[in-house]
Design an enzyme around this catalytic site. Structure first.
Site, PDB file in Angstrom:
ATOM      1  N   GLY A  21       0.815  -1.202   0.000  1.00 56.45           N
ATOM      2  CA  GLY A  21       0.000   0.000   0.000  1.00 56.45           C
ATOM      3  C   GLY A  21       0.850   1.255   0.000  1.00 56.45           C
ATOM      4  O   GLY A  21       0.566   2.233  -0.694  1.00 56.45           O
ATOM      5  N   ARG A  25       7.312   1.768   1.026  1.00 53.36           N
ATOM      6  CA  ARG A  25       7.677   0.366   1.156  1.00 53.36           C
ATOM      7  C   ARG A  25       8.131  -0.193  -0.189  1.00 53.36           C
ATOM      8  O   ARG A  25       9.020  -1.035  -0.267  1.00 53.36           O
ATOM      9  CB  ARG A  25       6.519  -0.452   1.716  1.00 53.36           C
ATOM     10  CG  ARG A  25       6.954  -1.832   2.255  1.00 53.36           C
ATOM     11  CD  ARG A  25       5.766  -2.627   2.766  1.00 53.36           C
ATOM     12  NE  ARG A  25       4.998  -1.850   3.735  1.00 53.36           N
ATOM     13  CZ  ARG A  25       3.679  -1.926   3.869  1.00 53.36           C
ATOM     14  NH1 ARG A  25       2.983  -2.751   3.114  1.00 53.36           N
ATOM     15  NH2 ARG A  25       3.067  -1.210   4.769  1.00 53.36           N
ATOM     16  N   ARG A  44       1.736  11.232  -8.741  1.00 49.07           N
ATOM     17  CA  ARG A  44       1.095  11.274  -7.421  1.00 49.07           C
ATOM     18  C   ARG A  44       1.972  10.651  -6.328  1.00 49.07           C
ATOM     19  O   ARG A  44       1.466  10.172  -5.306  1.00 49.07           O
ATOM     20  CB  ARG A  44      -0.279  10.585  -7.456  1.00 49.07           C
ATOM     21  CG  ARG A  44      -1.289  11.281  -8.348  1.00 49.07           C
ATOM     22  CD  ARG A  44      -2.577  10.477  -8.441  1.00 49.07           C
ATOM     23  NE  ARG A  44      -3.559  11.184  -9.267  1.00 49.07           N
ATOM     24  CZ  ARG A  44      -4.565  11.925  -8.796  1.00 49.07           C
ATOM     25  NH1 ARG A  44      -4.710  12.059  -7.493  1.00 49.07           N
ATOM     26  NH2 ARG A  44      -5.402  12.512  -9.610  1.00 49.07           N
ATOM     27  N   ARG A  88      -0.208  -8.561  -3.631  1.00 48.99           N
ATOM     28  CA  ARG A  88      -0.324  -7.494  -2.627  1.00 48.99           C
ATOM     29  C   ARG A  88       0.477  -7.893  -1.398  1.00 48.99           C
ATOM     30  O   ARG A  88       0.367  -9.023  -0.898  1.00 48.99           O
ATOM     31  CB  ARG A  88      -1.787  -7.264  -2.262  1.00 48.99           C
ATOM     32  CG  ARG A  88      -1.954  -6.461  -0.968  1.00 48.99           C
ATOM     33  CD  ARG A  88      -3.314  -5.866  -0.781  1.00 48.99           C
ATOM     34  NE  ARG A  88      -3.562  -5.544   0.608  1.00 48.99           N
ATOM     35  CZ  ARG A  88      -2.971  -4.592   1.318  1.00 48.99           C
ATOM     36  NH1 ARG A  88      -2.023  -3.849   0.755  1.00 48.99           N
ATOM     37  NH2 ARG A  88      -3.287  -4.369   2.573  1.00 48.99           N
ATOM     38  N   ILE A  89       1.296  -6.982  -0.894  1.00 45.41           N
ATOM     39  CA  ILE A  89       2.055  -7.203   0.335  1.00 45.41           C
ATOM     40  C   ILE A  89       1.719  -6.056   1.288  1.00 45.41           C
ATOM     41  O   ILE A  89       2.255  -4.965   1.161  1.00 45.41           O
ATOM     42  CB  ILE A  89       3.575  -7.325   0.073  1.00 45.41           C
ATOM     43  CG1 ILE A  89       4.068  -6.235  -0.888  1.00 45.41           C
ATOM     44  CG2 ILE A  89       3.918  -8.685  -0.481  1.00 45.41           C
ATOM     45  CD1 ILE A  89       5.583  -6.220  -1.056  1.00 45.41           C
ATOM     46  N   SER A  91      -0.257  -4.640   5.264  1.00 53.39           N
ATOM     47  CA  SER A  91      -0.432  -4.822   6.700  1.00 53.39           C
ATOM     48  C   SER A  91      -1.887  -5.167   6.985  1.00 53.39           C
ATOM     49  O   SER A  91      -2.783  -4.915   6.177  1.00 53.39           O
ATOM     50  CB  SER A  91      -0.031  -3.559   7.454  1.00 53.39           C
ATOM     51  OG  SER A  91      -0.803  -2.452   7.012  1.00 53.39           O
ATOM     52  N   ASP A 180      -7.833  -6.090   6.086  1.00 57.11           N
ATOM     53  CA  ASP A 180      -7.064  -5.090   5.352  1.00 57.11           C
ATOM     54  C   ASP A 180      -8.070  -4.201   4.620  1.00 57.11           C
ATOM     55  O   ASP A 180      -9.255  -4.208   4.948  1.00 57.11           O
ATOM     56  CB  ASP A 180      -6.045  -5.748   4.403  1.00 57.11           C
ATOM     57  CG  ASP A 180      -6.648  -6.226   3.096  1.00 57.11           C
ATOM     58  OD1 ASP A 180      -7.844  -6.639   3.079  1.00 57.11           O
ATOM     59  OD2 ASP A 180      -5.943  -6.213   2.069  1.00 57.11           O
ATOM     60  N   MET A 181      -7.630  -3.440   3.611  1.00 58.35           N
ATOM     61  CA  MET A 181      -8.552  -2.539   2.928  1.00 58.35           C
ATOM     62  C   MET A 181      -8.459  -2.625   1.403  1.00 58.35           C
ATOM     63  O   MET A 181      -9.041  -1.789   0.705  1.00 58.35           O
ATOM     64  CB  MET A 181      -8.309  -1.090   3.380  1.00 58.35           C
ATOM     65  CG  MET A 181      -8.474  -0.877   4.868  1.00 58.35           C
ATOM     66  SD  MET A 181      -8.436   0.859   5.369  1.00 58.35           S
ATOM     67  CE  MET A 181     -10.055   1.413   4.847  1.00 58.35           C
ATOM     68  N   SER A 204       0.092  -6.189  11.691  1.00 62.27           N
ATOM     69  CA  SER A 204       0.674  -4.967  12.257  1.00 62.27           C
ATOM     70  C   SER A 204      -0.037  -4.532  13.530  1.00 62.27           C
ATOM     71  O   SER A 204       0.504  -3.755  14.316  1.00 62.27           O
ATOM     72  CB  SER A 204       0.600  -3.826  11.242  1.00 62.27           C
ATOM     73  OG  SER A 204      -0.748  -3.588  10.870  1.00 62.27           O
ATOM     74  N   ASP A 205      -1.257  -5.030  13.723  1.00 58.27           N
ATOM     75  CA  ASP A 205      -2.039  -4.707  14.916  1.00 58.27           C
ATOM     76  C   ASP A 205      -2.819  -5.962  15.316  1.00 58.27           C
ATOM     77  O   ASP A 205      -3.218  -6.743  14.441  1.00 58.27           O
ATOM     78  CB  ASP A 205      -3.090  -3.619  14.643  1.00 58.27           C
ATOM     79  CG  ASP A 205      -2.532  -2.414  13.924  1.00 58.27           C
ATOM     80  OD1 ASP A 205      -2.325  -1.400  14.592  1.00 58.27           O
ATOM     81  OD2 ASP A 205      -2.331  -2.483  12.696  1.00 58.27           O
ATOM     82  N   ARG A 218       6.233  -0.680  10.135  1.00 59.75           N
ATOM     83  CA  ARG A 218       5.374  -1.067   9.018  1.00 59.75           C
ATOM     84  C   ARG A 218       6.081  -0.823   7.684  1.00 59.75           C
ATOM     85  O   ARG A 218       5.939  -1.605   6.740  1.00 59.75           O
ATOM     86  CB  ARG A 218       4.072  -0.260   9.038  1.00 59.75           C
ATOM     87  CG  ARG A 218       3.138  -0.577  10.186  1.00 59.75           C
ATOM     88  CD  ARG A 218       2.044   0.477  10.259  1.00 59.75           C
ATOM     89  NE  ARG A 218       1.191   0.316  11.419  1.00 59.75           N
ATOM     90  CZ  ARG A 218      -0.095  -0.034  11.366  1.00 59.75           C
ATOM     91  NH1 ARG A 218      -0.657  -0.283  10.216  1.00 59.75           N
ATOM     92  NH2 ARG A 218      -0.797  -0.149  12.471  1.00 59.75           N
TER      93      ARG A 218
END
Length: 245
Positions: A21, A25, A44, A88-89, A91, A180-181, A204-205, A218
């Site tokens: 995301g 990263r 962007r 996808r990698i 959190s 995740d999102m 991550s949480d 993260r």
């Protein structure tokens, strides 16, 4: 070529793209794992890089946060740049009691509270799932490296700060491992484009124990997930070359 969101030209992007995301990263992976690196996108500030990992040409690019952003970038990679595989990698926040910080989750399926699938005008509820070859390859890599990995259903949510404080309990009771999102949008886009996708998440949480990683952790601390995804890309290329013989 190019799109409003990606300035890459034909041939700039590899057949397999890793998508965190966070674009920082993506830069971390390019700086620390890839050689012969070229930057193909800065539009962007959504950085994209192509380089070599263990003899395999691979790209890495940020997806941004949320399903609309993932939907845009993955659609363009599949359709405009002829990418075959997106991994996808990201959190995730854990629901499952047996998950700990830094554990890896492979999203076999992705539940969602999003309306993303409405665009397909389907006569029922679509079940977004990972590509089996990607899933099995990543699982084998993680097992061989003795990483703590769990496979199962995840949730892709449109809402980070949910006004309904009971939603996590209801997903958890259905055996959903983590949230995740982006994963559901990636899986649906891959299915519609007849391409391949996998979501690899690092916890991550923990949403029930109040544990969490820092922003810096993260960005740079998810090395096991990164190595799993990179080695998966290598094995995909090697298998493709073997099949061509």
């Amino acid at each position: 070529m190019g799109t409003p969101h990606n300035e890459a030209q034909t041939g700039d992007i590899a057949k397999t793209v890793l998508m965190p995301g966070d674009p920082l990263r993506a830069k971390y992976i390019a700086d620390n794992y890839l050689t012969d690196v070229s930057c193909f996108n800065t539009v962007r500030n959504m950085s994209g890089f192509t380089g070599i990992y263990n003899g395999c040409r691979v790209s890495v690019m940020g997806s941004g946060m949320g399903m609309p952003s993932m939907g845009i970038y993955s659609y363009e990679l599949y359709n405009v740049y002829d990418v075959d595989n997106i991994i996808r990698i990201g959190s995730a926040g854990a629901f499952d009691d047996d998950l700990n910080l830094m554990d890896i989750v492979l999203g076999m399926g992705s539940c969602t509270d999003s309306n993303f699938a409405a665009q397909y005008n389907l006569p029922g509820i679509y079940a977004p799932i990972a590509d089996f070859t990607l899933l099995k390859t990543a699982y084998d890599v993680a097992e061989e490296k003795h990483f703590s990995v769990k496979v199962g259903n995840v949730l892709a949510s449109d809402v980070f700060y949910n006004d309904d404080t009971t939603v996590n309990d209801r997903w958890k009771k259905m055996g959903v491992l983590a949230v995740d999102m982006e994963s559901a949008a990636l899986y649906m886009t891959a299915a519609r484009c007849r391409k391949h996708a996998l979501t690899i998440l690092t916890i991550s949480d923990h949403l029930y124990r109040g544990e969490k990683l820092s922003a810096q952790e993260r960005q740079t601390g998810f090395t096991k997930m990164m190595e799993t995804a990179l080695e998966t890309a290598v094995r995909l290329q090697n298998n493709r070359q073997m099949e061509a013989l």
